[in-house]
Design a protein around this motif. Sequence first.
Motif, PDB file in Angstrom:
ATOM      1  N   HIS A  76       0.959  -1.076  -0.137  1.00 36.92           N
ATOM      2  CA  HIS A  76       0.126   0.037  -0.122  1.00 36.92           C
ATOM      3  C   HIS A  76       1.121   1.282  -0.091  1.00 36.92           C
ATOM      4  O   HIS A  76       1.954   1.303   0.602  1.00 36.92           O
ATOM      5  N   HIS A  78       0.441   4.258   1.405  1.00 40.95           N
ATOM      6  CA  HIS A  78       0.332   5.069   2.517  1.00 40.95           C
ATOM      7  C   HIS A  78      -0.073   3.953   3.682  1.00 40.95           C
ATOM      8  O   HIS A  78      -1.446   3.804   3.735  1.00 40.95           O
ATOM      9  N   THR A  80      -0.295   4.372   6.882  1.00 40.66           N
ATOM     10  CA  THR A  80      -1.039   4.693   7.980  1.00 40.66           C
ATOM     11  C   THR A  80      -2.466   5.106   7.714  1.00 40.66           C
ATOM     12  O   THR A  80      -3.436   4.990   8.274  1.00 40.66           O
ATOM     13  N   LYS A  81      -2.671   5.202   6.248  1.00 42.05           N
ATOM     14  CA  LYS A  81      -4.120   5.339   5.927  1.00 42.05           C
ATOM     15  C   LYS A  81      -4.899   3.978   5.822  1.00 42.05           C
ATOM     16  O   LYS A  81      -5.996   4.014   5.741  1.00 42.05           O
ATOM     17  N   ALA A 109       1.888  10.374   5.457  1.00 38.92           N
ATOM     18  CA  ALA A 109       0.724  10.389   4.692  1.00 38.92           C
ATOM     19  C   ALA A 109       0.363  11.891   4.367  1.00 38.92           C
ATOM     20  O   ALA A 109      -0.770  12.141   4.083  1.00 38.92           O
ATOM     21  N   ILE A 111      -0.421  14.338   6.358  1.00 36.69           N
ATOM     22  CA  ILE A 111      -1.605  14.798   7.209  1.00 36.69           C
ATOM     23  C   ILE A 111      -1.278  16.131   7.547  1.00 36.69           C
ATOM     24  O   ILE A 111      -0.405  16.683   7.986  1.00 36.69           O
ATOM     25  N   ARG A 115      -5.470  18.489  11.132  1.00 31.78           N
ATOM     26  CA  ARG A 115      -5.988  17.168  11.346  1.00 31.78           C
ATOM     27  C   ARG A 115      -5.372  16.715  13.041  1.00 31.78           C
ATOM     28  O   ARG A 115      -5.886  16.232  13.629  1.00 31.78           O
ATOM     29  N   ALA A 152      -4.476   9.453  10.651  1.00 32.99           N
ATOM     30  CA  ALA A 152      -4.685   9.285   8.959  1.00 32.99           C
ATOM     31  C   ALA A 152      -6.096   8.781   8.622  1.00 32.99           C
ATOM     32  O   ALA A 152      -6.370   8.288   7.280  1.00 32.99           O
ATOM     33  N   ASN A 153      -7.002   8.779   9.480  1.00 35.24           N
ATOM     34  CA  ASN A 153      -8.329   8.390   9.312  1.00 35.24           C
ATOM     35  C   ASN A 153      -8.209   6.738   8.571  1.00 35.24           C
ATOM     36  O   ASN A 153      -8.782   6.549   7.454  1.00 35.24           O
ATOM     37  N   PRO A 154      -7.474   5.757   9.206  1.00 34.40           N
ATOM     38  CA  PRO A 154      -7.315   4.508   8.577  1.00 34.40           C
ATOM     39  C   PRO A 154      -8.634   3.700   8.525  1.00 34.40           C
ATOM     40  O   PRO A 154      -9.349   4.006   9.348  1.00 34.40           O
ATOM     41  N   LYS A 155      -8.542   2.660   7.772  1.00 38.05           N
ATOM     42  CA  LYS A 155      -9.741   1.733   7.583  1.00 38.05           C
ATOM     43  C   LYS A 155      -9.698   0.677   8.673  1.00 38.05           C
ATOM     44  O   LYS A 155     -10.582   0.064   8.730  1.00 38.05           O
ATOM     45  N   ASN A 186     -15.364   0.567   9.329  1.00 36.26           N
ATOM     46  CA  ASN A 186     -13.991   0.134   9.433  1.00 36.26           C
ATOM     47  C   ASN A 186     -13.843  -1.055  10.303  1.00 36.26           C
ATOM     48  O   ASN A 186     -14.667  -1.620  11.141  1.00 36.26           O
TER      49      ASN A 186
END
Length: 311
Positions: A76, A78, A80-81, A109, A111, A115, A152-155, A186
Motif C-alpha cells: 500500500h 500509505h 498509515t491510511k 501520509a 497529514i 488534522r 490518518a483516518n485509517p480503515k 472500519n
Amino acid sequence: AKRRRDITVSVEAIGLTKVFGSKTAVKDLSFTLEPGVVTGFLGPNGSGKSTTMRLMLGLDRGEGETKWDGRRLTDHPHATKVVGAHLDARFFNPNRTARAHLRMLGAEANIPNTRVDEVLDLVGLTSEAKKRPKTFSLGMGQRLGLAGAILANPKVLVLDEPANGLDPQSIQWLRDFLRFYASAGNVVFVSSHLLTEMQHMAEHVVVISQGALIADEPVSAFVNRSTRNDVVVRTPDRARLAAALSAAGLIATEDGNDGLAVQVGDSRQVGDIAFTNGVAVHELTRRTASLEEVFLELTTGSQDYATGGQS
C-alpha cells in the motif's frame, strides 16, 4: 472520525507463527477481521496476543502473512491510511511535544496540521498539546497513542490494551468511540484484559490460548459455549418440580433454599413442565454466563508466566 460507509476493507491473518528459541509463541494462527464490528482479541497472559499483533503489522519476523484489503501492508502506498496501530502507551520521544509527535507521525501520509489539532481535541489533549509526553500519566499516554492511531483516518485500528490506565469515564468514552469508528465500515481489532468492559465493547471475539486459536465467533456464540448457562426456577414445591424435570430428561440441581438450577437454554420449557404438573412458580430466570466466566472456563490452566512478557 469521518464516516466512510462506501469504503470497506477486511483483514486476513494467514498461518501466523512465531518461535522464540524452543518456545512457539504463536501457532499457525488464522482469522479474518470484518469491517463494521469491534473484534475483541482475548487470551491469558503469555498466550501470544501482542506477538500476533506485531506479526500482523510486520514488526516481528515470523511465518505466515497478513493481507490488508487483499494486499500486504508494504504494497500500500500509505500504510498509515490502511491501519492505525497503538501497541504501547509509552511509544514516543519523551522530549518531543504531543503536537510535534503527531506531526511526525503524520508526515508519512502528508497529514495536515489541522488534522493533528483535530485529533488532539477528539482525545481530550488540546490543553496538553505543547507538553512533553514524559510528564504524561499512563492514561494520557493512552490517549496520545490513540490520537496517533486515528490520525490518518485509517480503515483499520489495531489496539493492544488501550484501556490500561484510563478512568471509568474515559473507558466508556473509548468504548463508544471504537463502536462508532467501526460503524463507519472500519475494522477495529482490540485486545484487553478488562473482560467485563470487552463484553460491552466487542461484537465478535478472537480467542487464543498458548498461541493457538480456540474461538473466532460472535460474543453471543462464545458465551453460549459455557456450561454455566442455565435456568433458575424458584418454587414452594421444589421436590415435585425436580421429579417432573427429571422425568422430562432435564438435569436440575438445588439452588438456594427454594430454587433449582436447570441445565436447559429455554426457560419456557421449565415453565411448561411446572404448569403441566401444577407446581407454583415464584421466579423463572434464564442465567447467562458473562464473557469473563466463559473465558476463564475455556482457558483455565493455559497461562504461561515464563514467556518473558510475550503476551
